[in-house]
Design a protein around this motif. Structure first.
Motif, PDB file in Angstrom:
ATOM      1  N   ALA B   9       0.824  -1.214   0.000  1.00  0.00           N
ATOM      2  CA  ALA B   9       0.000   0.000   0.000  1.00  0.00           C
ATOM      3  C   ALA B   9       0.861   1.268   0.000  1.00  0.00           C
ATOM      4  O   ALA B   9       1.826   1.353  -0.760  1.00  0.00           O
ATOM      5  CB  ALA B   9      -0.973  -0.033   1.168  1.00  0.00           C
ATOM      6  N   ARG B  10       0.527   2.219   0.846  1.00  0.00           N
ATOM      7  CA  ARG B  10       1.214   3.506   0.811  1.00  0.00           C
ATOM      8  C   ARG B  10       2.721   3.345   1.065  1.00  0.00           C
ATOM      9  O   ARG B  10       3.548   4.068   0.484  1.00  0.00           O
ATOM     10  CB  ARG B  10       0.620   4.445   1.857  1.00  0.00           C
ATOM     11  CG  ARG B  10       1.030   5.908   1.668  1.00  0.00           C
ATOM     12  CD  ARG B  10       1.006   6.678   2.966  1.00  0.00           C
ATOM     13  NE  ARG B  10      -0.291   6.635   3.625  1.00  0.00           N
ATOM     14  CZ  ARG B  10      -1.230   7.583   3.521  1.00  0.00           C
ATOM     15  NH1 ARG B  10      -0.998   8.644   2.798  1.00  0.00           N
ATOM     16  NH2 ARG B  10      -2.369   7.461   4.161  1.00  0.00           N
ATOM     17  N   LEU B  11       3.084   2.386   1.910  1.00  0.00           N
ATOM     18  CA  LEU B  11       4.495   2.177   2.234  1.00  0.00           C
ATOM     19  C   LEU B  11       5.268   1.699   0.989  1.00  0.00           C
ATOM     20  O   LEU B  11       6.397   2.115   0.747  1.00  0.00           O
ATOM     21  CB  LEU B  11       4.599   1.154   3.365  1.00  0.00           C
ATOM     22  CG  LEU B  11       5.755   1.299   4.349  1.00  0.00           C
ATOM     23  CD1 LEU B  11       5.838   2.704   4.932  1.00  0.00           C
ATOM     24  CD2 LEU B  11       5.617   0.283   5.474  1.00  0.00           C
ATOM     25  N   ARG B  12       4.640   0.840   0.214  1.00  0.00           N
ATOM     26  CA  ARG B  12       5.228   0.361  -1.040  1.00  0.00           C
ATOM     27  C   ARG B  12       5.465   1.530  -1.995  1.00  0.00           C
ATOM     28  O   ARG B  12       6.526   1.634  -2.630  1.00  0.00           O
ATOM     29  CB  ARG B  12       4.293  -0.675  -1.674  1.00  0.00           C
ATOM     30  CG  ARG B  12       4.673  -1.119  -3.081  1.00  0.00           C
ATOM     31  CD  ARG B  12       3.749  -2.246  -3.600  1.00  0.00           C
ATOM     32  NE  ARG B  12       2.336  -1.970  -3.395  1.00  0.00           N
ATOM     33  CZ  ARG B  12       1.615  -1.118  -4.113  1.00  0.00           C
ATOM     34  NH1 ARG B  12       2.176  -0.454  -5.095  1.00  0.00           N
ATOM     35  NH2 ARG B  12       0.343  -0.902  -3.829  1.00  0.00           N
ATOM     36  N   GLU B  13       4.474   2.442  -2.032  1.00  0.00           N
ATOM     37  CA  GLU B  13       4.605   3.593  -2.931  1.00  0.00           C
ATOM     38  C   GLU B  13       5.677   4.565  -2.444  1.00  0.00           C
ATOM     39  O   GLU B  13       6.478   5.064  -3.230  1.00  0.00           O
ATOM     40  CB  GLU B  13       3.262   4.315  -3.044  1.00  0.00           C
ATOM     41  CG  GLU B  13       2.238   3.526  -3.841  1.00  0.00           C
ATOM     42  CD  GLU B  13       0.958   4.319  -4.086  1.00  0.00           C
ATOM     43  OE1 GLU B  13       0.136   3.853  -4.891  1.00  0.00           O
ATOM     44  OE2 GLU B  13       0.783   5.399  -3.466  1.00  0.00           O
ATOM     45  N   THR B  14       5.657   4.846  -1.135  1.00  0.00           N
ATOM     46  CA  THR B  14       6.618   5.799  -0.567  1.00  0.00           C
ATOM     47  C   THR B  14       8.061   5.314  -0.743  1.00  0.00           C
ATOM     48  O   THR B  14       8.954   6.095  -1.075  1.00  0.00           O
ATOM     49  CB  THR B  14       6.343   5.975   0.943  1.00  0.00           C
ATOM     50  OG1 THR B  14       4.987   6.371   1.113  1.00  0.00           O
ATOM     51  CG2 THR B  14       7.270   7.032   1.547  1.00  0.00           C
ATOM     52  N   LEU B  15       8.264   4.027  -0.530  1.00  0.00           N
ATOM     53  CA  LEU B  15       9.627   3.487  -0.590  1.00  0.00           C
ATOM     54  C   LEU B  15      10.007   3.041  -1.995  1.00  0.00           C
ATOM     55  O   LEU B  15      11.182   2.787  -2.285  1.00  0.00           O
ATOM     56  CB  LEU B  15       9.755   2.317   0.398  1.00  0.00           C
ATOM     57  CG  LEU B  15       9.468   2.700   1.858  1.00  0.00           C
ATOM     58  CD1 LEU B  15       9.483   1.469   2.755  1.00  0.00           C
ATOM     59  CD2 LEU B  15      10.495   3.726   2.351  1.00  0.00           C
ATOM     60  N   GLY B  16       9.009   2.923  -2.859  1.00  0.00           N
ATOM     61  CA  GLY B  16       9.283   2.555  -4.248  1.00  0.00           C
ATOM     62  C   GLY B  16       9.740   1.123  -4.436  1.00  0.00           C
ATOM     63  O   GLY B  16      10.397   0.792  -5.419  1.00  0.00           O
ATOM     64  N   VAL B  17       9.393   0.269  -3.494  1.00  0.00           N
ATOM     65  CA  VAL B  17       9.770  -1.144  -3.636  1.00  0.00           C
ATOM     66  C   VAL B  17       8.665  -2.030  -3.060  1.00  0.00           C
ATOM     67  O   VAL B  17       8.059  -1.698  -2.034  1.00  0.00           O
ATOM     68  CB  VAL B  17      11.144  -1.436  -2.956  1.00  0.00           C
ATOM     69  CG1 VAL B  17      11.150  -0.961  -1.523  1.00  0.00           C
ATOM     70  CG2 VAL B  17      11.500  -2.917  -3.031  1.00  0.00           C
ATOM     71  N   ALA B  18       8.359  -3.129  -3.743  1.00  0.00           N
ATOM     72  CA  ALA B  18       7.307  -4.030  -3.293  1.00  0.00           C
ATOM     73  C   ALA B  18       7.912  -5.236  -2.568  1.00  0.00           C
ATOM     74  O   ALA B  18       7.292  -5.798  -1.676  1.00  0.00           O
ATOM     75  CB  ALA B  18       6.469  -4.518  -4.480  1.00  0.00           C
ATOM     76  N   ARG B  19       9.143  -5.589  -2.950  1.00  0.00           N
ATOM     77  CA  ARG B  19       9.737  -6.815  -2.392  1.00  0.00           C
ATOM     78  C   ARG B  19      11.248  -6.751  -2.568  1.00  0.00           C
ATOM     79  O   ARG B  19      11.732  -6.350  -3.619  1.00  0.00           O
ATOM     80  CB  ARG B  19       9.187  -8.001  -3.197  1.00  0.00           C
ATOM     81  CG  ARG B  19       9.768  -9.332  -2.804  1.00  0.00           C
ATOM     82  CD  ARG B  19       9.475 -10.390  -3.888  1.00  0.00           C
ATOM     83  NE  ARG B  19      10.122 -11.638  -3.500  1.00  0.00           N
ATOM     84  CZ  ARG B  19       9.461 -12.658  -2.946  1.00  0.00           C
ATOM     85  NH1 ARG B  19       8.183 -12.606  -2.783  1.00  0.00           N
ATOM     86  NH2 ARG B  19      10.119 -13.744  -2.589  1.00  0.00           N
TER      87      ARG B  19
END
Lengths: 151, 85, 151, 85
Positions: B9-19
């Motif tokens: 979610a937002r954390l994935r977007e903010t950090l620009g990484v999913a995994r």
């Protein structure tokens, strides 16, 4: 116990029929249906994207149902939660609980919803005229879930 | 030690990484150690994972907290408070 | 508010759809479905006859819903109660409540059911292998209704 | 004074009557008076409507009790505790 996470819509009558299937001893079903509202936090909502954590979602929901089964006498439970793109008025979630005791069906159903709201890894992103935004978690949901710990 | 870290979610977007797969030089014995490791990257990492931020942690698909122990091969997920239902 | 007393069966999906009709602001629906059980008080139940007091039934149900509306913020309510001859697994009653607040929907729905059980003029007569018998009112239902007065 | 009295469910069966029009010699000012009048018939009436029996009363389709006032033309219903839902 049936727990499903899916993109497809569901039909209420069919789901309740499936819950009761082969159980003529069931006399009481409490259910909750969550829907996409066309407004949230004062803004029009054109649509919703429901993201989740696939490896965890099913497990988290099953754990919540297992907890409910420990606390109340429950005959059958059905939880369906949708993911993906949804539009206003779409169904999001169904929690249905059958029990011989009306009060226990209501309590277990509300407990499962309260825990689902705070423990199951789903996140809503809304499309509004001002752009896309992540829905903020609500303190009232945390309070609702915590109240069950007091009993 | 190797860990898989997932962001949602937002954390994935903010950090620009999913995994990502992490193999830190020193063993991270708990979630707190992993968070320190990630914060040490500075910038968005330090900000988004600051202790004051309301993010949540799961270890091997169970809700966890800073004290949860980590072992080689664990899957750790970081995400905002959930908003389903 | 829709209150119906009828012999005919009802379809859950259609009723919930009707409850929501033209209300895209509705986000939460709590519902209760009561069913004919195939056993009661240790005996097999082959069927049920539901008698009522026609002039009073609708009025009593509407009064209960009005009371719920005074106590909780409710967007829409639907109560359907069947009368006449029913068989095991048949639907008897549906109470569905829509509210912006999940907790209020649950509370109002349970309140309406508890009051319906003790205030609405319906009587069940069961057909069992030992003959026909009137169902006895349960003390637990009276207690369930009285608990709402304390809050 | 004229009253319509209705009986439902087990009470209807026990008393063998579903509906009757009553025109008592003396005015019955309350439900208590009507109940005394009916009990004075003796037999099943006295037994089924004894104060120890758990029957309920409605006047003009509203739940009532022994103190509820009666007026000419009222519809009074007597029935067992309800068992719907």
């Amino acid at each position: 116990m049936t727990v499903r996470v899916q993109e497809a819509d569901f039909d209420l009558s069919s789901e309740i029929a499936a819950l009761r299937q082969g159980r003529p001893d069931i006399g009481a079903i409490a259910a909750f249906i969550g829907l996409v509202r066309d407004m949230n936090a004062g803004e029009a909502v054109a649509g919703l994207t429901l993201e989740h954590y696939p490896a965890m979602t099913q497990k988290a929901l099953e754990a919540i149902v297992a907890q409910a089964k420990q606390q109340w006498k429950i005959d059958a439970v059905r939880v369906i939660h949708r993911v993906g793109r949804l539009r206003p008025s779409d169904q999001i979630v169904l929690v249905a609980v059958a029990s011989s005791h009306r009060g226990e069906a209501f309590q277990a159903c509300e407990f499962i919803m309260d825990y689902l709201k705070t423990q199951a890894p789903f996140w809503k992103q809304e499309q509004t005229p001002a752009g896309t935004r992540w829905v903020e978690a609500r303190a009232s949901d945390t309070l609702a879930a915590e109240r069950w710990k007091k009993t | 030690m190797a860990l898989t870290v997932l962001y949602f979610a937002r954390l994935r977007e903010t950090l620009g990484v999913a995994r990502e797969e992490i193999a830190p030089a020193h063993d991270l014995s708990s979630v707190a150690g992993l968070l320190d490791h990630l914060r040490s990257r500075g910038g968005a990492w330090q900000a988004a994972l600051a202790p004051s931020q309301p993010f949540r942690v799961a270890v091997n698909q169970d809700m966890a907290d800073a004290l949860t122990a980590l072992r080689d091969g664990d899957e750790v997920a970081l995400f905002p408070p959930v908003t389903g239902g």
